[in-house]
Design a protein around this motif. Structure first.
Motif, PDB file in Angstrom:
ATOM      1  N   LEU A  93     -11.609   1.484  -4.236  1.00 50.07           N
ATOM      2  CA  LEU A  93     -11.431   1.946  -5.598  1.00 50.07           C
ATOM      3  C   LEU A  93     -12.317   3.114  -5.833  1.00 50.07           C
ATOM      4  CD1 LEU A  93     -10.439  -1.319  -7.681  1.00 50.07           C
ATOM      5  CD2 LEU A  93      -8.867   0.681  -7.122  1.00 50.07           C
ATOM      6  N   THR A  95      -4.001   2.944 -10.620  1.00 52.78           N
ATOM      7  CA  THR A  95      -5.014   2.173 -11.278  1.00 52.78           C
ATOM      8  C   THR A  95      -5.415   2.984 -12.274  1.00 52.78           C
ATOM      9  OG1 THR A  95      -6.704   2.988  -9.695  1.00 52.78           O
ATOM     10  CG2 THR A  95      -5.991   1.117  -9.239  1.00 52.78           C
ATOM     11  N   PRO A 129      -9.764   4.058 -11.388  1.00 53.51           N
ATOM     12  CA  PRO A 129     -10.411   3.252 -10.162  1.00 53.51           C
ATOM     13  C   PRO A 129     -11.850   2.918 -10.206  1.00 53.51           C
ATOM     14  CG  PRO A 129      -9.590   5.448  -9.338  1.00 53.51           C
ATOM     15  CD  PRO A 129      -9.107   5.432 -10.777  1.00 53.51           C
ATOM     16  N   LEU A 176     -12.453   0.489 -12.964  1.00 56.32           N
ATOM     17  CA  LEU A 176     -11.875  -0.913 -12.379  1.00 56.32           C
ATOM     18  C   LEU A 176     -12.854  -1.560 -11.204  1.00 56.32           C
ATOM     19  CD1 LEU A 176      -9.838  -3.246 -12.329  1.00 56.32           C
ATOM     20  CD2 LEU A 176      -8.388  -1.668 -10.599  1.00 56.32           C
TER      21      LEU A 176
END
Length: 194
Positions: free
Chosen positions: A87, A101, A104, A107
């Protein structure tokens, strides 16, 4: 513990300008100039990072245990860490991972912080990883609100590609493996798989 807290406040504080004041980053850049703003931002971030790392190292010498995680949570932490570096790289390599996402990097920070909270139970761990988790959640909420209000000034989107996704996946998993098997123990004295 004081230096850890000071470092966290400085580092996360600098990274929270847009959370606290959606126009704050642009107002500061207007006053200081773009170069001046980026220079001050980088300097304060670096000082905060150094203080945070140093303070965390000092706090580990006399740990205050809040909870002792069961072994199963440590295994769960290892699993949660698998997508983190994929990510992080996807944040800079446009492709399907980035689109799916949306954010990213945020996250990745949330997964990284949660994994470390599952595996570690000292006060320093709760402050460090809990602080980053709270910041990432607040920033994600802020990004949604700023986008809805039309306050985000995004750079033009780069074209995504399957090659970028493949690079993020392969390199991210390689970084994870290197950290899990060697680098984490060398840098932090803790063997995730040992």
């Amino acid at each position: 513990m004081v230096w850890l807290v000071v470092g966290l406040v400085l580092f996360l504080g600098v990274h929270s300008v847009s959370i606290v004041s959606p126009q704050g980053r642009h107002a500061l850049a207007g006053r200081l100039g773009e170069g001046g703003f980026k220079g001050l931002y980088s300097l304060l971030s670096f000082v905060g990072l150094v203080l945070m790392v140093w303070g965390y190292g000092l706090a580990r010498q006399a740990p205050v245990v809040i909870y002792t995680p069961p072994t199963g949570l440590r295994h769960a932490a290892l699993l949660l860490m698998v997508p983190v570096f994929v990510l992080l790289l996807a944040a800079y390599l446009p492709g399907r991972i980035q689109r799916a996402t949306r954010h990213p990097m945020l996250l990745a920070v949330k997964l990284w912080a949660t994994a470390h909270l599952l595996a570690n139970g000292t006060l320093a761990d709760v402050l460090l990883f809990g602080g980053f988790l709270a910041w990432a959640v607040a920033d994600r909420i802020s990004v949604k609100r700023r986008a809805a209000a039309g306050l985000l000034r995004n750079a033009p989107a780069l074209p995504g590609s399957a090659a970028n996704d493949a690079m993020a996946l392969v390199a991210g998993l390689a970084i994870y493996a290197a950290l899990a098997f060697w680098v984490h123990a060398w840098m932090f004295g803790v063997r995730p798989l040992g």
